[in-house]
Design an enzyme around this catalytic site. Sequence first.
Site, PDB file in Angstrom:
ATOM      1  N   TYR A   1       3.731   5.018  11.716  1.00  0.00           N
ATOM      2  CA  TYR A   1       4.010   3.589  11.862  1.00  0.00           C
ATOM      3  C   TYR A   1       4.911   2.991  10.794  1.00  0.00           C
ATOM      4  O   TYR A   1       5.162   1.794  10.815  1.00  0.00           O
ATOM      5  CB  TYR A   1       2.702   2.798  11.947  1.00  0.00           C
TER       6      TYR A   1
ATOM      7  N   ARG B   1       0.859  -1.184   0.000  1.00  0.00           N
ATOM      8  CA  ARG B   1       0.000   0.000   0.000  1.00  0.00           C
ATOM      9  C   ARG B   1       0.891   1.228   0.000  1.00  0.00           C
ATOM     10  O   ARG B   1       1.524   1.527   1.005  1.00  0.00           O
ATOM     11  CB  ARG B   1      -0.876  -0.037   1.263  1.00  0.00           C
TER      12      ARG B   1
ATOM     13  N   HIS C   1      -3.337   4.695   4.812  1.00  0.00           N
ATOM     14  CA  HIS C   1      -4.525   3.833   4.835  1.00  0.00           C
ATOM     15  C   HIS C   1      -5.708   4.509   4.127  1.00  0.00           C
ATOM     16  O   HIS C   1      -6.355   3.917   3.262  1.00  0.00           O
ATOM     17  CB  HIS C   1      -4.874   3.522   6.293  1.00  0.00           C
TER      18      HIS C   1
HETATM   19  C1  LIG Z   1     -14.890  -5.995  11.302  1.00  0.00           C
HETATM   20  C2  LIG Z   1     -14.082  -4.762  11.116  1.00  0.00           C
HETATM   21  N1  LIG Z   1     -13.187  -4.425  12.060  1.00  0.00           N
HETATM   22  C3  LIG Z   1     -12.480  -3.281  11.957  1.00  0.00           C
HETATM   23  C4  LIG Z   1     -12.628  -2.454  10.884  1.00  0.00           C
HETATM   24  C5  LIG Z   1     -11.850  -1.121  10.782  1.00  0.00           C
HETATM   25  N2  LIG Z   1     -10.853  -1.193   9.706  1.00  0.00           N
HETATM   26  C6  LIG Z   1     -11.115  -0.700   8.485  1.00  0.00           C
HETATM   27  S1  LIG Z   1      -9.879  -1.024   7.407  1.00  0.00           S
HETATM   28  C7  LIG Z   1      -8.966  -1.813   8.560  1.00  0.00           C
HETATM   29  C8  LIG Z   1      -7.666  -2.450   8.172  1.00  0.00           C
HETATM   30  C9  LIG Z   1      -7.844  -3.457   7.066  1.00  0.00           C
HETATM   31  O1  LIG Z   1      -6.628  -4.061   6.760  1.00  0.00           O
HETATM   32  P1  LIG Z   1      -6.525  -5.092   5.574  1.00  0.00           P
HETATM   33  O2  LIG Z   1      -7.533  -6.173   5.742  1.00  0.00           O
HETATM   34  O3  LIG Z   1      -5.118  -5.521   5.471  1.00  0.00           O
HETATM   35  O4  LIG Z   1      -6.982  -4.276   4.288  1.00  0.00           O
HETATM   36  P2  LIG Z   1      -6.264  -2.989   3.674  1.00  0.00           P
HETATM   37  O5  LIG Z   1      -6.759  -1.793   4.434  1.00  0.00           O
HETATM   38  O6  LIG Z   1      -4.807  -3.168   3.807  1.00  0.00           O
HETATM   39  O7  LIG Z   1      -6.715  -2.969   2.271  1.00  0.00           O
HETATM   40  C10 LIG Z   1      -9.628  -1.806   9.793  1.00  0.00           C
HETATM   41  C11 LIG Z   1      -9.096  -2.381  11.042  1.00  0.00           C
HETATM   42  C12 LIG Z   1     -13.565  -2.846   9.916  1.00  0.00           C
HETATM   43  N3  LIG Z   1     -13.797  -2.118   8.833  1.00  0.00           N
HETATM   44  N4  LIG Z   1     -14.267  -3.998  10.061  1.00  0.00           N
END
Ligand SMILES: Cc1ncc(C[n+]2csc(CCOP(=O)(O)OP(=O)(O)O)c2C)c(N)n1
Lengths: 338, 338, 381, 381
Positions: C284, C271, C275
């Site tokens: 981080y 990425r 975020h």
């Molecule tokens: C069930 C749930 N828990 C927490 C979140 C909050 N949240 C949104 S994105 C994220 C990180 C996601 O990481 P990843 O699965 O690696 O996807 P990326 O953002 O890297 O595409 C979090 C913790 C959420 N959307 N859904």
Amino acid sequence: MTTVAAKPATKPATMAQALGRALRDSMAEDPSVHVLGEDVGALGGVFRVTDGLTAEFGEDRCTDTPLAEAGILGTAVGMAMYGLRPVVEMQFDAFAYPAFEQLLSHVAKMRNRTRGTMPLPITVRVPYGGGIGGVEHHSDSSEAYYMATPGLHVVTPATVADAYGLLRASIASDDPVVFLEPKRLYWSKADWNPEAPSPVEPIGRAVVRRPGRSATLITYGPSVPVCLEAAEAARAEGWDLEVVDLRSLVPFDDETVAASVRRTGRAVVVHESNGFGGPGGEIAARVTERCFHHLEAPVLRVAGFDIPYPPPMLEKHHLPGVDRILDAVARLQWEAES
Amino acid sequence: MTTVAAKPATKPATMAQALGRALRDSMAEDPSVHVLGEDVGALGGVFRVTDGLTAEFGEDRCTDTPLAEAGILGTAVGMAMYGLRPVVEMQFDAFAYPAFEQLLSHVAKMRNRTRGTMPLPITVRVPYGGGIGGVEHHSDSSEAYYMATPGLHVVTPATVADAYGLLRASIASDDPVVFLEPKRLYWSKADWNPEAPSPVEPIGRAVVRRPGRSATLITYGPSVPVCLEAAEAARAEGWDLEVVDLRSLVPFDDETVAASVRRTGRAVVVHESNGFGGPGGEIAARVTERCFHHLEAPVLRVAGFDIPYPPPMLEKHHLPGVDRILDAVARLQWEAES
Amino acid sequence: MTVMEQRGAYRPTPPPAWQHRTDPAPLLPDPEPYRVLGTEAAAKADPGLLRRLYAELVRGRRYNTQATALTKQGRLAVYPSSTGQEACEVAAALALEERDWLFPSYRDTLAVVARGLDPAHALTLLRGDWHTGYDPREHRIAPLSTPLATQLPHAVGLAHAARLKGDGVVALAMVGDGGTSEGDFHEALNFAAVWQAPVVFLVQNNGFAISVPLAKQTAAPSLAHKAVGYGMPGRLVDGNDAAAMHEVLSEAVSRARRGGGPTLVEAVTYRMEAHTNADDATRYRHDAEVDAWRDHDPILLLEREMAERGLLDDDEKRRVGEDAEAMAADLRTRMNQDPVLDPMDLFSHVYAEQTTQLREQAAQLRAELEAASEEAGEEAR
Amino acid sequence: MTVMEQRGAYRPTPPPAWQHRTDPAPLLPDPEPYRVLGTEAAAKADPGLLRRLYAELVRGRRYNTQATALTKQGRLAVYPSSTGQEACEVAAALALEERDWLFPSYRDTLAVVARGLDPAHALTLLRGDWHTGYDPREHRIAPLSTPLATQLPHAVGLAHAARLKGDGVVALAMVGDGGTSEGDFHEALNFAAVWQAPVVFLVQNNGFAISVPLAKQTAAPSLAHKAVGYGMPGRLVDGNDAAAMHEVLSEAVSRARRGGGPTLVEAVTYRMEAHTNADDATRYRHDAEVDAWRDHDPILLLEREMAERGLLDDDEKRRVGEDAEAMAADLRTRMNQDPVLDPMDLFSHVYAEQTTQLREQAAQLRAELEAASEEAGEEAR
Ligand SMILES: Cc1ncc(C[n+]2csc(CCOP(=O)(O)OP(=O)(O)O)c2C)c(N)n1
Ligand SMILES: Cc1ncc(C[n+]2csc(CCOP(=O)(O)OP(=O)(O)O)c2C)c(N)n1
Ligand SMILES: [Mg+2]
Ligand SMILES: [Mg+2]
């Protein structure tokens, strides 16, 4: 908006800062307090409430977990069984739902099922409610679920000072506390002295935020400032509204609430959560049970509509605002109608 | 206890049998109806409600799933997206909790979030309530959680005929329905003709199970027979009690309920679920909002205590029984006290 | 010597239930991520496909930068950029036939656009005028899923229904490395394997879940190694290699279509942005780590390969760039118009039929809005 | 030829993040369940241990039959028997030191008893006078867990807390084959591996989850193959071989104690009785399948081995049998007494301090009980 008298060293602090300070002071005072959740470490949480905790206390005390809410709360149960005091952060209200089985079937029941031998002093911090322009699943008001679950305490602050005091008290409690943080008040400010913070509030006491004689607005969390504003606006209409901030939904402070309604004879319950099946029903019912012969009108409710939380551009129509509160006050049968 | 008039071919049937028949008839009529859950196949479900369905319709129509409730409901969402009508069985109330995120964040919201283009005609059958001597986690009354979730219908039968009719209507509904089956009525019997079953009840209509003039008992599901018994017993005390069976908690039949209370002027809400934060608060509040000037006394509630469900040997003390209902009726201020 | 021959008088049999159900060996991923660009395999790649991929990557990158710009102008509530991950997004869309279904996560707007959805409609959720900007059935694209990993069981259920129907439709579901930690990931993969559902799971391992690095998310040799525990093959791919991604996903899709069951694909990627626009990545991670990936950019990798094979001249590059600019300009214009919203919509789609309660509440809001517009009218007079 | 050497001018590096975190090979289970009894390994087994295991198996079997008998007499609300699985239950208890923690599932009353808990106290939940019949902290035994797999994250959290404290305590958590499908299983194993928590997961694969056979539960080569997806070793054992079970669990426990992290152990066994006394197993399985397991009975396997080595004479057999009978007789006597219950306990343990609301409700119940006993008194007069 805060009850703390200004002292020489006070300066404006946000609710998020006061919450962070409460975590810090609890951790400093008691080595068994551990913080865990998603992004609570280096990032300091998406709302920055845990900012600096890992730096000060290390990763073992403030821990970034894998992304799994049931796992976070479930491991917190095990940590509490071993004598620790975990403080769990759920990132948003709707993301606490995966942890419901752990919360309902274990956290809420463990003390009872073990005849008191295995209490679980866990604090579950849940940012809740709307008004921040969040996309779907980021603005739920989930307090009704927690209220309906015996064995949990349900606490929610509305002021900077209470944020500190109530969170300290929740962490110190030997029972599990669902600590609901009103998202849209995270950046609300009040003068506050972090070096001599407000005294720790006991859990379970409501407070009269504004005395009044015409009617009582019963509310909590994000709706407290709205009700105070409504009470100001109501003066123009000749109403002197009392505002009660519940602070704790469980235990419920029947005494303070009923005393207010007996004085004013009229009441409106105000909250963001959906009306149907929401906290307002319980509150209106118990007030009516206790104050029936003092009531000039039925206890009314101003709440979110019975719809899924709206998209950002429409949320203003959903949230109880000053006008809707005043409309309800106007319907409190000021002329005898029976 | 049933409204179906005896016909020549009727014979006693249990509620479990009527539910099974409703599944069967729905499946026979509509090939898009699929049943899935734990042990619904060869075993016929732990309460035997799905008995014979796999034999008649094959494993693809009535499917034993892996043991994972979120997975069951989550895959049902996908099946519904593809045009099927899944009927999901949750084995016991507390074992539906792992599926809460799917239920709250997707099932309840999908129609709304897609502007009506993606309805989810899913029926979630949940055996609920106590009184069967079940060990912990087998007797929860979880209706408050479902009621507090906009987008769901919440339906619960109290008679053999309604079990059939309401389940048929739920499966036929284009919206998700949480169908709550009162465990302790599974073996309740009534004369009923499976070849010409009762007509399909529309969802959302309460029914007056017993007319009366002194006061209204508002209830549903497992507490309906208890209220009818209480009404019989009340005759000895000179009270002629009306009993309203809600049948559907969402949508709520305000009209029938309010009409009854306006007639009688007094009401008691009766349910097994914990009182605090339970359905009774909502019901009492909305009845009061609508009937305030007809009420001779506050609407009272007789409910389970605010405790985790008790172990089998103590559950009788928890469940609302005839005496507790009559005690509440006695407190309805029969002499003017105000 | 087998266990049967080991002893004299007493020769116990193995547990009666014991029989191998599946051979684990073919389910295990290769130790290194599969790559095409820059390897001999690239020679076999179809030039037309590479051109198509190139155009989509460039367009995708431009879409990402435009959407991020719109957040700064307050035209989007939030945007989670997939800059650096365009090869995954594009390959996911292109590996599917029109009849197939895509189940995107909240980061996968780009896959939705690459599948052909109007670039503006794909942003409805993130703009904030409604939760989903398209009819999922019309486009065979599920709503962008915010609750992580919850869309995976949906994909399985839909694929299962398709298999029962026998219509050859396949579902492809996308999730992040962080999302693999959720229980729903586990349950979805297990159901898929037991049901042999025609579904492909694409994990974009972009190194982070917001601020949490992969090492705090899992201790596994790779995320693709999770597959064997469900009895499905796990594939490991260089997620910045558009040709490799397209090949592996296409294989998995046709395997599913043939009745071969589900596949788990882990794409190793990165990425490049924070975020979301609201995030501060400096808290981080170090710039050096981000910089290390710049030379492994998906557009760069493809461009180099095509240049080496003489498949990309300056004209083509310019044309692709101009198309992307035109798309961005159009998006900008349309997103800069205020959407026309009807607050009464709040009550229109909760149920098939409005309940009495919702009708009452709708009437209340309507009265409020009328009163407000009357007031506004009076003030204007 | 490595990918680096394949091409001329353009030689891309692999994705910068790519590095092996864990070697998968040692994490994979052997293809056949590990066995000791009847193999050469048995020669190394300590005779004292075998005697201890034998006595516990016999006692355990007797406990199972006695408890089932108590359900018929209405003395237990329900009993999920572990007949046929005694080797797993006993080995789980014996592999632990006193300071360690056991996390049983609802079927594991026997493990709790083998760990030393009063046989009657272990039955409180199933008798129905309270939810848990012991102080978990005193015995370091978590409450029997009814919601499946939910106890696994508890074990991980406790083990994590112990590791932070550095006190060498290990947790052993038990779950069934069906329970492995739950999201909590996945989340628990993942947390355990990331945290390198000193915890051992014991899956008793007894072929069924109530009526659902393993083939409908998973398509994996074995449940132990799930381990590699978390980065922990998976071991496959003959769950009816008490010596093998004891060896593998003891190894896993000491590995955890040494700081080596978690292990997943799959014990292949069989549930000889119905799911509980309330179940009708004829609806979903044939007697022939059950019969096939009779010759692989855990007591039989151990008896044969001990007989072959001269470790078990008739005297010892009789003594062990008599001890088991005495335990059963005592249990029967005690369970046939009605427990003395105080309904007011319903309000005593909900919170540390009773809320006003609970005080009011307790007063209500007290008044009701008093009125009822007055009435009863009057009637008696
Ligand atoms: C069930 C749930 N828990 C927490 C979140 C909050 N949240 C949104 S994105 C994220 C990180 C996601 O990481 P990843 O699965 O690696 O996807 P990326 O953002 O890297 O595409 C979090 C913790 C959420 N959307 N859904
Ligand atoms: C979360 C949850 N879902 C469903 C149940 C109901 N239930 C009790 S035992 C059981 C089967 C368990 O199978 P398995 O895990 O293999 O354990 P075994 O009974 O074979 O020991 C089920 C479905 C439950 N207790 N908890
Ligand atoms: Mg990621
Ligand atoms: Mg099993």
